[in-house]
Scaffold this active site. Sequence first.
Site, PDB file in Angstrom:
ATOM      1  N   HIS A  84     -76.751 -41.768 -39.119  1.00  0.00           N
ATOM      2  CA  HIS A  84     -76.059 -42.366 -40.265  1.00  0.00           C
ATOM      3  C   HIS A  84     -75.656 -41.330 -41.299  1.00  0.00           C
ATOM      4  O   HIS A  84     -74.798 -41.585 -42.131  1.00  0.00           O
ATOM      5  CB  HIS A  84     -76.838 -43.554 -40.860  1.00  0.00           C
ATOM      6  CG  HIS A  84     -77.999 -43.220 -41.747  1.00  0.00           C
ATOM      7  ND1 HIS A  84     -79.300 -43.216 -41.315  1.00  0.00           N
ATOM      8  CD2 HIS A  84     -78.051 -42.893 -43.061  1.00  0.00           C
ATOM      9  CE1 HIS A  84     -80.101 -42.913 -42.322  1.00  0.00           C
ATOM     10  NE2 HIS A  84     -79.371 -42.713 -43.399  1.00  0.00           N
ATOM     11  N   ASP A 221     -81.773 -42.721 -34.449  1.00  0.00           N
ATOM     12  CA  ASP A 221     -80.909 -42.338 -35.574  1.00  0.00           C
ATOM     13  C   ASP A 221     -80.837 -40.816 -35.762  1.00  0.00           C
ATOM     14  O   ASP A 221     -81.398 -40.273 -36.707  1.00  0.00           O
ATOM     15  CB  ASP A 221     -81.432 -43.020 -36.850  1.00  0.00           C
ATOM     16  CG  ASP A 221     -80.391 -43.044 -37.958  1.00  0.00           C
ATOM     17  OD1 ASP A 221     -79.391 -42.311 -37.865  1.00  0.00           O
ATOM     18  OD2 ASP A 221     -80.588 -43.793 -38.927  1.00  0.00           O
ATOM     19  N   SER A 607     -83.235 -39.209 -45.880  1.00  0.00           N
ATOM     20  CA  SER A 607     -82.694 -39.416 -44.542  1.00  0.00           C
ATOM     21  C   SER A 607     -82.397 -38.076 -43.902  1.00  0.00           C
ATOM     22  O   SER A 607     -81.752 -37.224 -44.513  1.00  0.00           O
ATOM     23  CB  SER A 607     -81.415 -40.235 -44.604  1.00  0.00           C
ATOM     24  OG  SER A 607     -81.743 -41.579 -44.584  1.00  0.00           O
TER      25      SER A 607
END
Length: 672
Positions: A84, A221, A607
């Site tokens: 992402h 991810d 992240s």
Amino acid sequence: MKKLLFLFAFLLVGSTQMRADEGMWLPSEILKKIKDIQSQGFKLSAEDIYSVNQSSLKDAVVRFGGGCTGELISPEGLLITNHHCGYGQIQSHSSVEHDYLKDGFWAMSRAEELPNPGLSVSFLEYMTDVTDEVLKGYKPKMTEEKRIALVEKNSQKIIDKAVGENKHLVAHVKPIYYGNQYFLFVYKVYTDVRLVGAPPSSIGKFGGDTDNWMWPRHTGDFSLFRVYAGADNEPAEYSEHNVPFRPKKYFKVNAKGIREGDFTMVYGFPGTTREYLFSEAVKYTALVSNPHKIALRTLRLNIQREEMAKNQAVRIQYASKNASVSNAWKKWQGEAKGILRMKAIENKQDFEAKFDQWAEGKPEYENLVERFKALYASIEELSLVQDYQTEALNAVELIAFAGRGQANAEKFYKDYYQPIDKASFIALYKAYSQNIADEYQSPYFKEQLQKFGSVEAWAEALFTDTPNLAMAEEIYRETNAWFRENIAPALSEVNTEITLLYRAYMRGMMEYNEATNGGKIFYPDANSTLRVTYGKVKGYKPADAIYYTPISSLDGVIEKDNPDIYDYNIPQKLRDLHAAKDYGRWEVDGSVPVAFIATNHTSGGNSGSPVLDAEGNLIGVNFDRVWEGTMSDVVYDPEICRNIALDIRFALFVIDKLAGAKHLLDEIEIVQ
Ligand code: ARG
Ligand code: GLU
């Protein structure tokens, strides 16, 4: 001043009480925490975490693009971050002929790696406490305006000196503890960063928005990039003559894996936390701001979903927008619930009452509580107007587009579907007109509404066959001018006063804690600077009669697999690998681990952050938090707050077995 500095130097340690989990620590101050970190199982030294004299773990961590973290995993500049986080780049290289979002992308040679104009990664060269220099010339009697100007001027000098003639360096001076302390951060910025690999979205975004912010999770991810440099290993603009960057430090990968109870450390760039808020502000977040913002986004999401379900092309156009609208929407719900469940408002009020008593007769802290209350009361309505300005008035795509001068028109129209925007305009502008007090609505807004008679009629004039951009621009200009001239000044005046109170309150809380042996730990709120957090791999109990274990596996992906549901439709090849149990050296107990949770205190911006083991080897890549623990930006609960990480072995498995990109595995140092 002396006394104060001493207090801060001491309190950065986190007081005498040792406790893991909560806290985001400044790497340069890590010496003060190292005993506790080691007592939790960490095997390395403070110098190994952060050093200016030798290479250290920090040299393998980068700020990736605008708001993520990434880390180097090979001597040849290979970098891993989240899918992402690389989403925009993956999308920008995609077309109908080669849809890398859908099918994934793997560069099978260096020549196939794809450049990404505009993308950069920043390495922290060093950070240092510059409080004395920033406050040079400061007198306690100065107004806050004078102080701000002084801080700005001194900071600029510090930055200029740090950067000098070196055009590859970027520096920032940032306040911590509401301006009680200041730190200088100096970064080296590399701008040739190429896309190396990404799994298909059906792995990288598996579970989509349904599983987002949730455990159990089965999302792969991750994406891979490579940092390039000039022949001298220094940053260089993209050129085919550039060579792979040779980092001072890269992470070895631990493929032995983790178990519940194992030590973990997350090293990255959390964006914003507000752990020391006054009760009124927490109350506003949980009971006013979040509910309103959630309601406004629900309106948009429902409209988007309805149109996306009707039309495949629209589904693709709005996939990314829908994900970003829904991301914060879902988080705010978890956050508000968590705040209430923890009774954070009441607990803060109790503390404030005690603090207030203690502060009696101490001129610096006396009446702080009362003044907070008065200021927050005076600002509540204006804050809501501000929320509606961004979440309602400016959230209409056409109006935002016109407002930014129609920049990137081609890109805008490619992913624009007018029926969605028109319905959103109607819903959002109605909500504004109903929920914002008349005196705070701009005269322009009221005039237009009156002129057209209804929001619907106004929409007809705005969303004509070729959208009425002149009108969109006017709406943007007029409503934002009103906000800027009539709302923002009052807001910012009060906010300046509030910051001043917090500056004193912060010191007061620390002193109070010392005086009462409160055992509270203090760490600076996240501010997009590099932080270390540490904890353990650990399950949790999200609700009555439920316990979640901490590690998920490929078997769980297969359980969720459903060809009829877009977000759960995995690639056939993954099904085949599972059916044949073709896991190679990544097999654990008859499956492949996919993700795990741990007690590290992380936030948005973390992240892509490296999740490290006790030896400083990479065991995972951070990508989320559990929904029940999203209030950790405001108040942390060690029982419930968990970060979610991709197990690095799942990434290796995908690179190896799905992509067949053995050449990439060869450059990664795997400890097995
Ligand atoms: N919740 C994660 C983070 O803030 C992942 C967001 C991207 N994924 C998604 N399904 N929207 O921000
Ligand atoms: N997904 C988040 C990010 O993009 C991390 C989750 C969190 O907020 O902790 O930074």
